[in-house]
Design a protein around this motif. Structure first.
Motif, PDB file in Angstrom:
ATOM      1  N   PHE A   1      46.504  52.692  43.126  1.00  0.00           N
ATOM      2  CA  PHE A   1      46.587  51.620  42.523  1.00  0.00           C
ATOM      3  C   PHE A   1      45.230  51.312  41.599  1.00  0.00           C
ATOM      4  O   PHE A   1      44.056  51.459  42.224  1.00  0.00           O
ATOM      5  N   ILE A   2      45.224  51.190  40.332  1.00  0.00           N
ATOM      6  CA  ILE A   2      44.084  51.092  39.583  1.00  0.00           C
ATOM      7  C   ILE A   2      43.536  49.874  39.697  1.00  0.00           C
ATOM      8  O   ILE A   2      42.422  49.667  38.767  1.00  0.00           O
ATOM      9  N   VAL A   3      43.834  48.835  40.285  1.00  0.00           N
ATOM     10  CA  VAL A   3      43.186  47.566  40.261  1.00  0.00           C
ATOM     11  C   VAL A   3      41.870  47.784  40.995  1.00  0.00           C
ATOM     12  O   VAL A   3      40.975  46.787  40.935  1.00  0.00           O
ATOM     13  N   PHE A   4      41.543  49.065  41.520  1.00  0.00           N
ATOM     14  CA  PHE A   4      40.018  49.005  41.917  1.00  0.00           C
ATOM     15  C   PHE A   4      38.901  48.588  40.920  1.00  0.00           C
ATOM     16  O   PHE A   4      38.022  47.961  41.268  1.00  0.00           O
ATOM     17  N   ALA A   5      39.086  48.806  39.626  1.00  0.00           N
ATOM     18  CA  ALA A   5      38.124  48.337  38.702  1.00  0.00           C
ATOM     19  C   ALA A   5      38.191  47.092  38.470  1.00  0.00           C
ATOM     20  O   ALA A   5      36.919  46.547  38.092  1.00  0.00           O
ATOM     21  N   GLN A   6      39.112  46.327  38.898  1.00  0.00           N
ATOM     22  CA  GLN A   6      39.056  44.638  38.713  1.00  0.00           C
ATOM     23  C   GLN A   6      38.498  44.083  40.012  1.00  0.00           C
ATOM     24  O   GLN A   6      37.932  43.295  39.849  1.00  0.00           O
ATOM     25  N   PHE A   7      38.633  45.034  41.132  1.00  0.00           N
ATOM     26  CA  PHE A   7      37.789  44.649  42.386  1.00  0.00           C
ATOM     27  C   PHE A   7      36.192  44.672  42.020  1.00  0.00           C
ATOM     28  O   PHE A   7      35.371  43.691  42.421  1.00  0.00           O
ATOM     29  N   ALA A   8      35.874  45.853  41.340  1.00  0.00           N
ATOM     30  CA  ALA A   8      34.422  45.846  40.897  1.00  0.00           C
ATOM     31  C   ALA A   8      34.128  44.786  39.952  1.00  0.00           C
ATOM     32  O   ALA A   8      32.990  44.317  40.045  1.00  0.00           O
ATOM     33  N   ALA A   9      34.937  44.588  39.029  1.00  0.00           N
ATOM     34  CA  ALA A   9      34.719  43.365  38.089  1.00  0.00           C
ATOM     35  C   ALA A   9      34.549  42.122  38.589  1.00  0.00           C
ATOM     36  O   ALA A   9      33.853  41.509  38.465  1.00  0.00           O
ATOM     37  N   SER A  10      35.420  41.966  39.820  1.00  0.00           N
ATOM     38  CA  SER A  10      35.272  40.643  40.479  1.00  0.00           C
ATOM     39  C   SER A  10      33.911  40.436  41.052  1.00  0.00           C
ATOM     40  O   SER A  10      33.214  39.505  41.017  1.00  0.00           O
ATOM     41  N   ILE A  11      33.387  41.506  41.680  1.00  0.00           N
ATOM     42  CA  ILE A  11      32.175  41.834  42.325  1.00  0.00           C
ATOM     43  C   ILE A  11      30.952  41.393  41.223  1.00  0.00           C
ATOM     44  O   ILE A  11      30.002  40.447  41.459  1.00  0.00           O
ATOM     45  N   VAL A  12      30.993  42.008  40.091  1.00  0.00           N
ATOM     46  CA  VAL A  12      30.017  41.691  39.202  1.00  0.00           C
ATOM     47  C   VAL A  12      30.102  40.198  38.420  1.00  0.00           C
ATOM     48  O   VAL A  12      29.040  39.675  38.493  1.00  0.00           O
ATOM     49  N   HIS A  13      31.250  39.667  38.467  1.00  0.00           N
ATOM     50  CA  HIS A  13      31.275  38.361  37.847  1.00  0.00           C
ATOM     51  C   HIS A  13      31.022  37.405  38.793  1.00  0.00           C
ATOM     52  O   HIS A  13      30.014  36.391  38.644  1.00  0.00           O
ATOM     53  N   LEU A  14      31.291  37.644  40.190  1.00  0.00           N
ATOM     54  CA  LEU A  14      30.916  36.728  41.163  1.00  0.00           C
ATOM     55  C   LEU A  14      29.272  36.811  41.674  1.00  0.00           C
ATOM     56  O   LEU A  14      28.879  35.581  41.511  1.00  0.00           O
ATOM     57  N   THR A  15      28.635  37.922  41.111  1.00  0.00           N
ATOM     58  CA  THR A  15      27.339  38.040  41.475  1.00  0.00           C
ATOM     59  C   THR A  15      26.709  37.308  40.399  1.00  0.00           C
ATOM     60  O   THR A  15      25.497  36.826  40.433  1.00  0.00           O
ATOM     61  N   ALA A  16      26.870  37.615  38.926  1.00  0.00           N
ATOM     62  CA  ALA A  16      26.264  36.958  37.823  1.00  0.00           C
ATOM     63  C   ALA A  16      26.792  35.318  37.964  1.00  0.00           C
ATOM     64  O   ALA A  16      25.733  34.591  37.100  1.00  0.00           O
ATOM     65  N   ASN A  17      27.500  34.982  38.617  1.00  0.00           N
ATOM     66  CA  ASN A  17      27.889  33.378  38.684  1.00  0.00           C
ATOM     67  C   ASN A  17      27.895  32.873  40.094  1.00  0.00           C
ATOM     68  O   ASN A  17      29.002  32.571  40.470  1.00  0.00           O
ATOM     69  N   PRO A  18      26.868  32.798  40.533  1.00  0.00           N
ATOM     70  CA  PRO A  18      26.711  32.212  42.099  1.00  0.00           C
ATOM     71  C   PRO A  18      27.366  31.036  42.340  1.00  0.00           C
ATOM     72  O   PRO A  18      27.833  30.862  43.414  1.00  0.00           O
ATOM     73  N   GLU A  19      27.483  30.179  41.246  1.00  0.00           N
ATOM     74  CA  GLU A  19      28.032  28.754  41.500  1.00  0.00           C
ATOM     75  C   GLU A  19      29.376  28.931  41.594  1.00  0.00           C
ATOM     76  O   GLU A  19      30.162  28.314  42.681  1.00  0.00           O
ATOM     77  N   VAL A  20      30.261  29.898  40.783  1.00  0.00           N
ATOM     78  CA  VAL A  20      31.472  30.223  41.165  1.00  0.00           C
ATOM     79  C   VAL A  20      31.986  30.737  42.495  1.00  0.00           C
ATOM     80  O   VAL A  20      32.653  30.539  43.141  1.00  0.00           O
ATOM     81  N   ARG A  21      30.878  31.980  42.846  1.00  0.00           N
ATOM     82  CA  ARG A  21      31.129  32.512  44.147  1.00  0.00           C
ATOM     83  C   ARG A  21      30.955  31.555  45.344  1.00  0.00           C
ATOM     84  O   ARG A  21      31.815  31.710  46.098  1.00  0.00           O
ATOM     85  N   GLU A  22      30.157  30.495  45.210  1.00  0.00           N
ATOM     86  CA  GLU A  22      29.852  29.442  46.367  1.00  0.00           C
ATOM     87  C   GLU A  22      31.098  28.649  46.129  1.00  0.00           C
ATOM     88  O   GLU A  22      31.574  28.215  47.388  1.00  0.00           O
ATOM     89  N   PRO A 167      31.243  47.319  31.473  1.00  0.00           N
ATOM     90  CA  PRO A 167      32.581  48.186  31.881  1.00  0.00           C
ATOM     91  C   PRO A 167      32.633  49.508  30.867  1.00  0.00           C
ATOM     92  O   PRO A 167      32.131  49.077  29.597  1.00  0.00           O
ATOM     93  N   ASN A 168      32.668  50.385  31.276  1.00  0.00           N
ATOM     94  CA  ASN A 168      33.075  51.603  30.262  1.00  0.00           C
ATOM     95  C   ASN A 168      34.382  51.704  29.832  1.00  0.00           C
ATOM     96  O   ASN A 168      35.321  52.159  30.470  1.00  0.00           O
ATOM     97  N   TRP A 169      34.698  51.069  28.784  1.00  0.00           N
ATOM     98  CA  TRP A 169      35.861  50.868  27.929  1.00  0.00           C
ATOM     99  C   TRP A 169      36.328  52.253  27.570  1.00  0.00           C
ATOM    100  O   TRP A 169      37.665  52.540  27.421  1.00  0.00           O
ATOM    101  N   ALA A 170      35.750  53.547  27.748  1.00  0.00           N
ATOM    102  CA  ALA A 170      36.256  54.669  27.306  1.00  0.00           C
ATOM    103  C   ALA A 170      37.187  55.304  28.735  1.00  0.00           C
ATOM    104  O   ALA A 170      37.973  56.324  28.488  1.00  0.00           O
ATOM    105  N   LEU A 171      37.042  54.470  29.742  1.00  0.00           N
ATOM    106  CA  LEU A 171      37.842  54.962  30.742  1.00  0.00           C
ATOM    107  C   LEU A 171      38.954  54.080  31.117  1.00  0.00           C
ATOM    108  O   LEU A 171      38.884  52.639  30.838  1.00  0.00           O
ATOM    109  N   VAL A 172      39.912  54.493  31.935  1.00  0.00           N
ATOM    110  CA  VAL A 172      41.068  53.600  32.272  1.00  0.00           C
ATOM    111  C   VAL A 172      41.374  53.873  33.805  1.00  0.00           C
ATOM    112  O   VAL A 172      41.633  55.241  34.043  1.00  0.00           O
ATOM    113  N   PRO A 173      40.959  52.828  34.369  1.00  0.00           N
ATOM    114  CA  PRO A 173      40.641  51.616  34.148  1.00  0.00           C
ATOM    115  C   PRO A 173      39.281  51.664  33.947  1.00  0.00           C
ATOM    116  O   PRO A 173      38.453  52.588  34.460  1.00  0.00           O
ATOM    117  N   PRO A 174      38.470  50.450  33.100  1.00  0.00           N
ATOM    118  CA  PRO A 174      37.192  50.469  32.886  1.00  0.00           C
ATOM    119  C   PRO A 174      36.484  50.120  34.241  1.00  0.00           C
ATOM    120  O   PRO A 174      36.715  48.996  34.781  1.00  0.00           O
TER     121      PRO A 174
END
Length: 197
Positions: A1-22, A167-174
């Motif tokens: 499953f290539i959703v692992f990149a979206q797991f990584a993106a979730s971590i990045v976005h939730l880290t950058a947005n602590p109010e959303v995380r909380e 994200p490295n958009w040259a890779l699939v998934p990024p």
């Protein structure tokens, strides 16, 4: 499953947005330890977070195909048989549909329903009906991401050391350009880190 990149993106976005995380941690606190797909899908804010991650970090930023029939786009005729490309990355960042499109804002999928601006405003894994050019894993991706995000915010705290998280958009998934290095600690039932302060 290539959703692992979206797991990584979730971590990045939730880290950058602590109010959303909380807020997300509070919203998923009522979920059972082993929630069903239906229970995850019924948690509105959780799904809004998932949709916003998918909007900003599609698994495949561009898809290619062949026109089955002649059609018109913005006054330009595309003949049947021509090769076509759909820029998923650009489409899901259209300011006409998503005001302030680079901002991470799960509430855009709530009452404002920005994704409903037109039938093809939101196309994180292709568009149209499931029998068309939409990824067959569309719904499964959402549930995997929801389960991951709910377990992450309810069971762990984390910090990301200095690194290039674009994200490295040259890779699939990024995936983030430097990979994803994180310091992760499980939480006690009290919500406090169990290992380090």
């Amino acid at each position: 499953f290539i959703v692992f990149a979206q797991f990584a993106a979730s971590i990045v976005h939730l880290t950058a947005n602590p109010e959303v995380r909380e807020r997300l941690a509070g919203e998923v606190a009522t979920l059972r330890a082993q929630p069903t797909a239906g229970e995850l899908a019924a948690n509105a804010y959780l799904m809004h977070v998932v949709d916003e991650v998918r909007r900003l970090t599609p698994i495949v930023p561009i898809v290619f195909g062949k026109a089955r029939r002649t059609f018109v786009v913005d006054g330009f005729e595309i003949p049947a048989g021509w090769s076509v490309a759909a820029a998923v990355w650009a489409n899901d960042r259209e300011a006409a549909s998503f005001p302030d499109p680079e901002r991470f804002d799960p509430d855009r999928f709530g009452a404002r329903a920005e994704q409903a601006a037109h039938p093809f405003a939101y196309t994180p894994q292709g568009a149209g009906p499931p029998s068309g050019h939409r990824c067959p894993g569309y719904d499964l991706t959402s549930i995997f991401m929801a389960l991951f995000a709910s377990k992450l915010v309810s069971g762990f705290c984390w910090a990301l050391p200095e690194q290039d998280l674009d994200p490295n958009w040259a890779l699939v998934p990024p995936v983030p350009r430097d990979g994803l290095r994180a310091v992760v600690q499980p939480l006690h039932a009290s919500g406090e880190p169990s290992l380090l302060r």
